[in-house]
Design an enzyme around this catalytic site. Structure first.
Site, PDB file in Angstrom:
ATOM      1  N   HIS A 101       0.859  -1.189   0.000  1.00  0.00           N
ATOM      2  CA  HIS A 101       0.000   0.000   0.000  1.00  0.00           C
ATOM      3  C   HIS A 101       0.896   1.240   0.000  1.00  0.00           C
ATOM      4  O   HIS A 101       1.470   1.594   1.033  1.00  0.00           O
ATOM      5  CB  HIS A 101      -0.920   0.006   1.226  1.00  0.00           C
ATOM      6  CG  HIS A 101      -1.934  -1.087   1.234  1.00  0.00           C
ATOM      7  ND1 HIS A 101      -2.998  -1.116   0.353  1.00  0.00           N
ATOM      8  CD2 HIS A 101      -2.054  -2.192   2.010  1.00  0.00           C
ATOM      9  CE1 HIS A 101      -3.736  -2.189   0.596  1.00  0.00           C
ATOM     10  NE2 HIS A 101      -3.180  -2.867   1.587  1.00  0.00           N
ATOM     11  N   HIS A 111      -0.740  -6.811  -5.228  1.00  0.00           N
ATOM     12  CA  HIS A 111      -0.811  -8.062  -4.467  1.00  0.00           C
ATOM     13  C   HIS A 111      -0.134  -9.148  -5.292  1.00  0.00           C
ATOM     14  O   HIS A 111      -0.262  -9.185  -6.523  1.00  0.00           O
ATOM     15  CB  HIS A 111      -2.273  -8.432  -4.224  1.00  0.00           C
ATOM     16  CG  HIS A 111      -2.506  -9.886  -3.930  1.00  0.00           C
ATOM     17  ND1 HIS A 111      -2.997 -10.771  -4.871  1.00  0.00           N
ATOM     18  CD2 HIS A 111      -2.307 -10.610  -2.802  1.00  0.00           C
ATOM     19  CE1 HIS A 111      -3.094 -11.965  -4.337  1.00  0.00           C
ATOM     20  NE2 HIS A 111      -2.683 -11.896  -3.089  1.00  0.00           N
TER      21      HIS A 111
END
Length: 305
Positions: A101, A111
């Protein structure tokens, strides 16, 4: 599925631990301010792992990279939902899972996950499979970033057959989809599960290709966007869109469900969640705004070639 007696669990484990090491080193170097803190843990039923989290860096608000190797006497429901014939088998599961993030809303969240399962039963041949992939969740869309991301994904797959990328790209588009919102989580990438269609060594090499190409796909985007100026509007939109990430991980994600159902370590399982997030009732972007462009142009499955 062939070659079931020649699986090399130790080789997979060694690769996954090396992958965690190399990704953490590269991300810490790219951040330039913060380092990863490591938390080693043991699981009561068997196995354990090492969770590494970088917080409040120069580039990354939070970056989590976890390795786990767990075993148990009975596969949890999330692992047998699509394979009911495996219910009741003992298992070993290992993998690396990460979520980054960033601070800057012009850098996408990303991811990646690569994992290996073995399900065993006395007097029967072990059943094994690989899974994983990587996906990208931009807050503001840039065509060249999406083209680069999918080009690297395609190059990771091409040595294993020209049909592999289109299949796993479509699977990613379908998997990372919030049904209750009727929208994709991001621009996709690769997703595969229950992979045992080739022999063990070929499947393992494919897993390595996905794992090794992840940073080639992501870091150039970070380097391109990290110095872009942004303000409160972009930050608030980033926090709002992070809510979609939370919704997907808690409602649909098979890895999250497997970890919670198998008695995994909650802190490690949920380190994928963003440190700050917001929801707003029935929010809609302004017409023709950069925020609207994300929905209109990027949050739609596309052939990025």
């Amino acid at each position: 599925m062939s070659d079931t007696h020649n699986i090399d669990i130790n080789a997979v484990k060694a690769y996954l631990q090396e992958l965690q090491d190399s990704i953490c080193q590269s991300i810490a170097r790219e951040d330039g301010k913060a380092n990863f803190a490591e938390d080693q843990w043991q699981r009561e039923e068997g196995g354990g792992g090492r969770s590494r989290v970088l917080s409040n860096g120069a580039v990354f608000e939070q970056a989590g990279v976890g390795f786990s190797h767990v075993m148990g006497g009975k596969l949890p429901p999330s692992a047998t939902a699509h394979r009911p014939e495996l219910a009741g088998r003992s298992f070993q599961a290992m993998g690396v899972s990460l979520v980054f993030h960033p601070h800057n809303p012009y850098i996408p969240t990303t991811h990646c996950n690569v994992r290996f399962f073995v399900a065993e039963k006395e007097n029967e041949v072990p059943v094994w499979w690989f899974g994983g992939g990587f996906d990208l969740t931009p807050y503001y869309g840039f065509e060249e970033d999406c083209l680069h991301w999918h080009r690297i994904a395609r190059e990771a797959c091409d040595p294993f057959g020209k049909d592999v990328y289109p299949r796993f790209k479509q699977w990613c588009d379908e998997y990372f989809y919030l049904k209750h919102r009727q929208e994709p989580r991001g621009i996709g990438g690769l997703f595969f599960d229950d992979l045992n269609e080739w022999d063990f060594q070929t499947c393992f090499r494919f897993l390595q290709s996905v794992g090794d190409n992840f940073l080639h796909a992501y870091l150039p985007i970070v380097q391109q966007r990290k110095h872009m100026d942004y303000g409160e509007r972009q930050r608030q939109f980033q926090l709002y869109r992070r809510g979609r990430y939370v919704e997907f991980n808690l409602v649909y994600d098979r890895g999250t469900l497997f970890g919670l159902q198998s008695g995994g370590r909650t802190e490690s399982i949920l380190m994928s969640l963003p440190p700050l997030v917001r929801w707003e009732y029935n929010w809609q972007p302004e017409a023709a705004s950069p925020e609207a462009q994300l929905y209109d142009s990027f949050l739609k499955p596309r052939d990025w070639r």
